[in-house]
Design a protein around this motif. Sequence first.
Motif, mmCIF file in Angstrom:
data_model
loop_
_atom_site.group_PDB
_atom_site.id
_atom_site.type_symbol
_atom_site.label_atom_id
_atom_site.label_comp_id
_atom_site.label_asym_id
_atom_site.label_seq_id
_atom_site.Cartn_x
_atom_site.Cartn_y
_atom_site.Cartn_z
ATOM 1 N N ALA A 83 40.283 43.360 39.941
ATOM 2 C CA ALA A 83 39.097 42.510 40.066
ATOM 3 C C ALA A 83 39.202 41.272 39.180
ATOM 4 O O ALA A 83 38.855 40.163 39.617
ATOM 5 C CB ALA A 83 37.839 43.308 39.734
ATOM 6 N N TYR A 84 39.704 41.408 37.960
ATOM 7 C CA TYR A 84 39.776 40.268 37.046
ATOM 8 C C TYR A 84 40.668 39.154 37.597
ATOM 9 O O TYR A 84 40.505 37.990 37.246
ATOM 10 C CB TYR A 84 40.241 40.685 35.649
ATOM 11 C CG TYR A 84 41.698 41.051 35.553
ATOM 12 C CD1 TYR A 84 42.682 40.078 35.502
ATOM 13 C CD2 TYR A 84 42.093 42.382 35.495
ATOM 14 C CE1 TYR A 84 44.022 40.408 35.404
ATOM 15 C CE2 TYR A 84 43.422 42.725 35.396
ATOM 16 C CZ TYR A 84 44.381 41.736 35.354
ATOM 17 O OH TYR A 84 45.708 42.071 35.258
ATOM 18 N N GLN A 85 41.602 39.496 38.485
ATOM 19 C CA GLN A 85 42.489 38.491 39.066
ATOM 20 C C GLN A 85 41.744 37.526 39.983
ATOM 21 O O GLN A 85 42.285 36.489 40.344
ATOM 22 C CB GLN A 85 43.607 39.168 39.864
ATOM 23 C CG GLN A 85 44.580 39.945 39.016
ATOM 24 C CD GLN A 85 45.614 40.638 39.871
ATOM 25 O OE1 GLN A 85 45.284 41.478 40.703
ATOM 26 N NE2 GLN A 85 46.863 40.263 39.676
ATOM 27 N N CYS A 86 40.521 37.864 40.347
ATOM 28 C CA CYS A 86 39.748 37.068 41.295
ATOM 29 C C CYS A 86 38.853 36.048 40.615
ATOM 30 O O CYS A 86 38.036 35.398 41.282
ATOM 31 C CB CYS A 86 38.924 37.996 42.187
ATOM 32 S SG CYS A 86 39.968 39.111 43.126
ATOM 33 N N GLU A 87 38.965 35.903 39.323
ATOM 34 C CA GLU A 87 38.161 34.935 38.581
ATOM 35 C C GLU A 87 38.273 33.561 39.238
ATOM 36 O O GLU A 87 39.368 33.049 39.464
ATOM 37 C CB GLU A 87 38.620 34.861 37.124
ATOM 38 C CG GLU A 87 37.918 33.804 36.301
ATOM 39 C CD GLU A 87 36.423 34.050 36.145
ATOM 40 O OE1 GLU A 87 35.684 33.063 36.039
ATOM 41 O OE2 GLU A 87 35.994 35.223 36.119
ATOM 42 N N GLY A 88 37.117 33.003 39.603
ATOM 43 C CA GLY A 88 37.067 31.668 40.184
ATOM 44 C C GLY A 88 37.454 31.599 41.655
ATOM 45 O O GLY A 88 37.487 30.510 42.221
ATOM 46 N N SER A 89 37.718 32.721 42.272
ATOM 47 C CA SER A 89 38.181 32.744 43.662
ATOM 48 C C SER A 89 37.033 32.836 44.657
ATOM 49 O O SER A 89 35.928 33.236 44.316
ATOM 50 C CB SER A 89 39.106 33.939 43.893
ATOM 51 O OG SER A 89 40.271 33.823 43.123
ATOM 52 N N GLU A 90 37.347 32.488 45.878
ATOM 53 C CA GLU A 90 36.455 32.674 47.021
ATOM 54 C C GLU A 90 37.006 33.858 47.807
ATOM 55 O O GLU A 90 38.132 33.814 48.306
ATOM 56 C CB GLU A 90 36.439 31.426 47.895
ATOM 57 C CG GLU A 90 35.595 31.551 49.142
ATOM 58 C CD GLU A 90 34.104 31.511 48.874
ATOM 59 O OE1 GLU A 90 33.378 32.249 49.564
ATOM 60 O OE2 GLU A 90 33.660 30.762 47.987
ATOM 61 N N ILE A 91 36.225 34.931 47.883
ATOM 62 C CA ILE A 91 36.645 36.155 48.561
ATOM 63 C C ILE A 91 35.826 36.297 49.833
ATOM 64 O O ILE A 91 34.603 36.133 49.807
ATOM 65 C CB ILE A 91 36.435 37.386 47.657
ATOM 66 C CG1 ILE A 91 37.250 37.223 46.380
ATOM 67 C CG2 ILE A 91 36.786 38.676 48.392
ATOM 68 C CD1 ILE A 91 36.864 38.173 45.272
ATOM 69 N N THR A 92 36.498 36.590 50.937
ATOM 70 C CA THR A 92 35.811 36.826 52.197
ATOM 71 C C THR A 92 36.201 38.195 52.713
ATOM 72 O O THR A 92 37.385 38.494 52.862
ATOM 73 C CB THR A 92 36.167 35.750 53.245
ATOM 74 O OG1 THR A 92 35.900 34.465 52.708
ATOM 75 C CG2 THR A 92 35.367 35.948 54.521
ATOM 76 N N THR A 93 35.203 39.029 52.959
ATOM 77 C CA THR A 93 35.423 40.350 53.536
ATOM 78 C C THR A 93 35.078 40.283 55.028
ATOM 79 O O THR A 93 34.596 39.263 55.519
ATOM 80 C CB THR A 93 34.520 41.405 52.867
ATOM 81 O OG1 THR A 93 33.158 41.139 53.220
ATOM 82 C CG2 THR A 93 34.688 41.411 51.353
ATOM 83 N N ILE A 94 35.272 41.377 55.728
ATOM 84 C CA ILE A 94 34.917 41.427 57.144
ATOM 85 C C ILE A 94 33.440 41.087 57.345
ATOM 86 O O ILE A 94 33.088 40.407 58.306
ATOM 87 C CB ILE A 94 35.290 42.804 57.759
ATOM 88 C CG1 ILE A 94 35.153 42.773 59.286
ATOM 89 C CG2 ILE A 94 34.463 43.924 57.159
ATOM 90 C CD1 ILE A 94 36.213 41.983 59.986
#
Length: 173
Positions: A83-94
């Motif tokens: 989870a920490y790797q996603c800092e500042g990211s835009e995540i899109t799930t289904i």
Amino acid sequence: MLNHPNSSEAGRSGEDGETLIKLTCRINGQPVTAEVPPSRRLLTVLREELGLTGTKRSCEIGRCGACMVLIDGRPVNSCLTMAYQCEGSEITTIEGLSGGGLHPVQQAFLEEGGFQCGYCTPGMVVSVVALLAENPKPSPEEIKEALSGNLCRCTGYGGIIRAVNKAIEKGVG
């Protein structure tokens, strides 16, 4: 780019004594801020903490693609992503693909029988959306390569390939 923790990001300790790291990102267009232990996988945050259960838990070793999400537009196995790797990211799930109704790729899967039992479908759809965003007219080989990280355990890939081709015909991308 995915970020890694450092001492300036470390926060308080969790129940098990593990240091918590502040995570700030966007998930399906919504801002999310959370404190997570460095050992928490993105899949766990999505399913157990945010209730986004469309992302499936299956092999947990990155071989099946059932947990595929988009991170900054790229398909990623959430079971292998901390989870920490996603800092500042835009995540899109289904769930994020179908904001105002079915995404055209989801519609093509329904029309062409590409959903079968449905367990692999979210990961397949996410992978196809990423492929068509990058390459709206992929060759059959490029389609197979893009889906090589997604396994279907049911009757095969015929309906899935037909769905991808239908999405291409409709100009999805």
